[in-house]
Design a protein around this motif. Structure first.
Motif, PDB file in Angstrom:
ATOM      1  N   UNK A  37       0.824  -1.225   0.000  1.00 23.66           N
ATOM      2  CA  UNK A  37       0.000   0.000   0.000  1.00 23.66           C
ATOM      3  C   UNK A  37       0.850   1.263   0.000  1.00 23.66           C
ATOM      4  N   UNK A  38       1.892   1.293   0.814  1.00 20.69           N
ATOM      5  CA  UNK A  38       2.679   2.530   0.900  1.00 20.69           C
ATOM      6  C   UNK A  38       3.430   2.790  -0.405  1.00 20.69           C
ATOM      7  N   UNK A  39       3.753   1.749  -1.144  1.00 23.09           N
ATOM      8  CA  UNK A  39       4.412   1.929  -2.439  1.00 23.09           C
ATOM      9  C   UNK A  39       3.446   2.559  -3.432  1.00 23.09           C
ATOM     10  N   UNK A  40       2.202   2.068  -3.462  1.00 25.56           N
ATOM     11  CA  UNK A  40       1.209   2.669  -4.337  1.00 25.56           C
ATOM     12  C   UNK A  40       0.963   4.127  -3.993  1.00 25.56           C
ATOM     13  N   UNK A  41       0.914   4.436  -2.690  1.00 25.89           N
ATOM     14  CA  UNK A  41       0.694   5.823  -2.267  1.00 25.89           C
ATOM     15  C   UNK A  41       1.859   6.706  -2.688  1.00 25.89           C
ATOM     16  N   UNK A  42       3.084   6.206  -2.572  1.00 26.04           N
ATOM     17  CA  UNK A  42       4.255   6.981  -2.976  1.00 26.04           C
ATOM     18  C   UNK A  42       4.244   7.245  -4.476  1.00 26.04           C
ATOM     19  N   UNK A  43       3.856   6.244  -5.269  1.00 24.71           N
ATOM     20  CA  UNK A  43       3.811   6.429  -6.720  1.00 24.71           C
ATOM     21  C   UNK A  43       2.747   7.458  -7.103  1.00 24.71           C
ATOM     22  N   UNK A  44       1.618   7.441  -6.403  1.00 24.90           N
ATOM     23  CA  UNK A  44       0.562   8.418  -6.710  1.00 24.90           C
ATOM     24  C   UNK A  44       0.992   9.843  -6.380  1.00 24.90           C
ATOM     25  N   UNK A  45       1.908   9.988  -5.440  1.00 30.00           N
ATOM     26  CA  UNK A  45       2.419  11.326  -5.120  1.00 30.00           C
ATOM     27  C   UNK A  45       3.468  11.783  -6.128  1.00 30.00           C
ATOM     28  N   UNK A  46       3.836  10.902  -7.058  1.00 30.50           N
ATOM     29  CA  UNK A  46       4.825  11.270  -8.059  1.00 30.50           C
ATOM     30  C   UNK A  46       6.238  11.228  -7.538  1.00 30.50           C
ATOM     31  N   UNK A  47       6.623  10.114  -6.904  1.00 32.34           N
ATOM     32  CA  UNK A  47       7.940  10.026  -6.279  1.00 32.34           C
ATOM     33  C   UNK A  47       9.069   9.772  -7.264  1.00 32.34           C
ATOM     34  N   UNK A  48       8.740   9.533  -8.525  1.00 34.97           N
ATOM     35  CA  UNK A  48       9.798   9.397  -9.513  1.00 34.97           C
ATOM     36  C   UNK A  48       9.770   8.062 -10.229  1.00 34.97           C
ATOM     37  N   UNK A  90      13.045  -0.785  -0.705  1.00 35.15           N
ATOM     38  CA  UNK A  90      14.002  -0.049  -1.529  1.00 35.15           C
ATOM     39  C   UNK A  90      13.384   1.222  -2.099  1.00 35.15           C
ATOM     40  N   UNK A  91      12.095   1.178  -2.419  1.00 29.73           N
ATOM     41  CA  UNK A  91      11.449   2.340  -3.017  1.00 29.73           C
ATOM     42  C   UNK A  91      11.107   3.416  -2.001  1.00 29.73           C
ATOM     43  N   UNK A  92      10.726   3.029  -0.808  1.00 29.64           N
ATOM     44  CA  UNK A  92      10.216   4.006   0.170  1.00 29.64           C
ATOM     45  C   UNK A  92      11.201   4.324   1.274  1.00 29.64           C
ATOM     46  N   UNK A  93      12.272   3.556   1.406  1.00 31.50           N
ATOM     47  CA  UNK A  93      13.268   3.857   2.409  1.00 31.50           C
ATOM     48  C   UNK A  93      12.790   3.546   3.820  1.00 31.50           C
ATOM     49  N   UNK A  94      13.453   4.171   4.792  1.00 30.21           N
ATOM     50  CA  UNK A  94      13.160   3.895   6.196  1.00 30.21           C
ATOM     51  C   UNK A  94      11.924   4.628   6.709  1.00 30.21           C
ATOM     52  N   UNK A  95      11.483   5.646   5.976  1.00 33.39           N
ATOM     53  CA  UNK A  95      10.402   6.492   6.474  1.00 33.39           C
ATOM     54  C   UNK A  95       9.166   5.744   6.943  1.00 33.39           C
ATOM     55  N   UNK A  96       8.513   4.966   6.078  1.00 32.01           N
ATOM     56  CA  UNK A  96       7.304   4.253   6.517  1.00 32.01           C
ATOM     57  C   UNK A  96       7.570   3.250   7.636  1.00 32.01           C
ATOM     58  N   UNK A  97       8.741   2.627   7.618  1.00 30.51           N
ATOM     59  CA  UNK A  97       9.061   1.661   8.673  1.00 30.51           C
ATOM     60  C   UNK A  97       9.218   2.336  10.031  1.00 30.51           C
TER      61      UNK A  97
END
Length: 348
Positions: free
Chosen positions: A228-239, A302-309
């Motif tokens: 879920x957090x990966x999909x949310x990051x992609x929707x925010x345009x993370x690159x 790898x995509x979201x880093x330590x932030x969500x964890x």
């Protein structure tokens, strides 16, 4: 199918500087999951949640509901899966009926160490004594199906979990992941037991393989939760790198869905395993879905880093829970068995 009655409550994360504690509390997680487990059993009894028996013609619905419960909460799914697996086992082996309000577990792990023994008394009744490991729902189940060693071999028993006859071993479940599943060791003291099926029949029946795929459906739900957090990051345009990770995860999750649906159709077409393909099917499905879960954990991290964890409690729990749960797959041991079957060195 509705999951509203058993969904995980939304607890807002504490704001920096608010003074609100966010300490890990395994007992609170266990009690929270137990409450939702009771609600889930009520929903099953009223028909709000439906788990058709494997091979009944609607196995895909069974797997889909397990996956949906797990996507909401893997710890709850572990208990629900145990209950509905017990229901299927009792139906297949002509065991006692599951009564209203009962919450069943299946405690059949047999790792190295002290084991559970079964003794038949002079009056023909059985009882079990000893230590059983990995007993999910130890504080919330009312009954359990338990494997134990008898004089004539390994048997399955239905055991009411009455006070004094069993005792969860305090401190034996130290995991942060799956903490809410309440899976300690349990010590039995001459607990009354009713045999279900014959010697080794629990393992040798086709439903054992069908049930193993149900567990994999739960793993897949956990992977969807982690993603879920990966999909949310992609929707925010993370690159583009985030998009690439999401694309890889999407391929894996979709392929796993299709494999699960195909397995369900094959089970419905041959519920008694006349073709002798059940073990091969189970190894393939479980092995693929375990690998999908492992890759999903990697891509999301790898995509979201330590932030969500570090800052998203739900995601941190989902990652920890899935990491522990997929270790029910026996890794290279299962892959080696699959390879031997495929090569023809072992009979299916």
């Amino acid at each position: 199918m509705t999951l509203d009655a058993v969904r995980r409550p939304v607890v807002p994360d504490p704001q920096p500087g608010s003074g609100e504690a966010a300490d890990f509390d395994a007992r609170a997680l266990r009690e929270e999951t137990a409450t939702r487990f009771t609600s889930a059993i009520s929903a099953i009894e009223t028909g709000e949640l439906s788990f058709p028996l494997p091979g009944s013609g609607a196995t895909a619905d069974r797997f889909a509901t397990l996956r949906a419960v797990a996507e909401d909460d893997l710890c709850l799914a572990r208990l629900v899966e145990g209950h509905v697996d017990a229901t299927a086992i009792l139906a297949e082996l002509a065991g006692p009926n599951v009564a209203t309000g009962q919450r069943w577990g299946v405690w059949a792990a047999e790792p190295p160490g002290e084991a559970l023994s079964a003794v038949r008394r002079d009056d023909g009744r059985w009882d079990v004594s000893g230590l059983k490991q990995y007993c999910s729902g130890a504080h919330s189940c009312t009954h359990a199906l338990i494997t134990a060693r008898a004089e004539d071999g390994r048997r399955l028993f239905a055991v009411p979990l009455t006070e004094g006859a069993f005792e969860p071993v305090r401190g034996s479940w130290q995991a942060l992941g799956m903490a809410g599943s309440d899976t300690p060791d349990v010590r039995f003291h001459s607990a009354a037991a009713e045999p279900v099926g014959g010697v080794e029949e629990y393992l040798n029946r086709p439903g054992f393989q069908h049930g193993g795929i149900g567990v994999a459906a739960c793993w897949l739900g956990g992977a969807r939760a982690v993603a879920r957090v990966l999909g949310a990051a992609a929707r925010r345009g993370s690159g583009p790198h985030t998009d690439a990770h999401l694309g890889a995860v999407d391929i894996d999750l979709r392929a796993a869905d299709l494999l699960l649906e195909a397995a369900a159709a094959e089970i419905d077409a041959d519920p008694l395993d006349v073709k002798g393909e059940a073990r091969l099917r189970s190894l393939r499905v479980r092995g693929f879905i375990e690998a999908v879960c492992d890759r999903t954990l990697g891509h999301v991290g790898r995509a979201t880093g330590a932030g969500p964890l570090c800052h998203d409690r739900r995601h941190a729990r989902d990652v920890a829970d899935l990491t522990v749960y997929i270790r029910q797959h026996h890794a290279e041991r299962n892959l080696a068995e699959l390879g031997a079957l495929v090569s023809g060195r072992e009979e299916k």
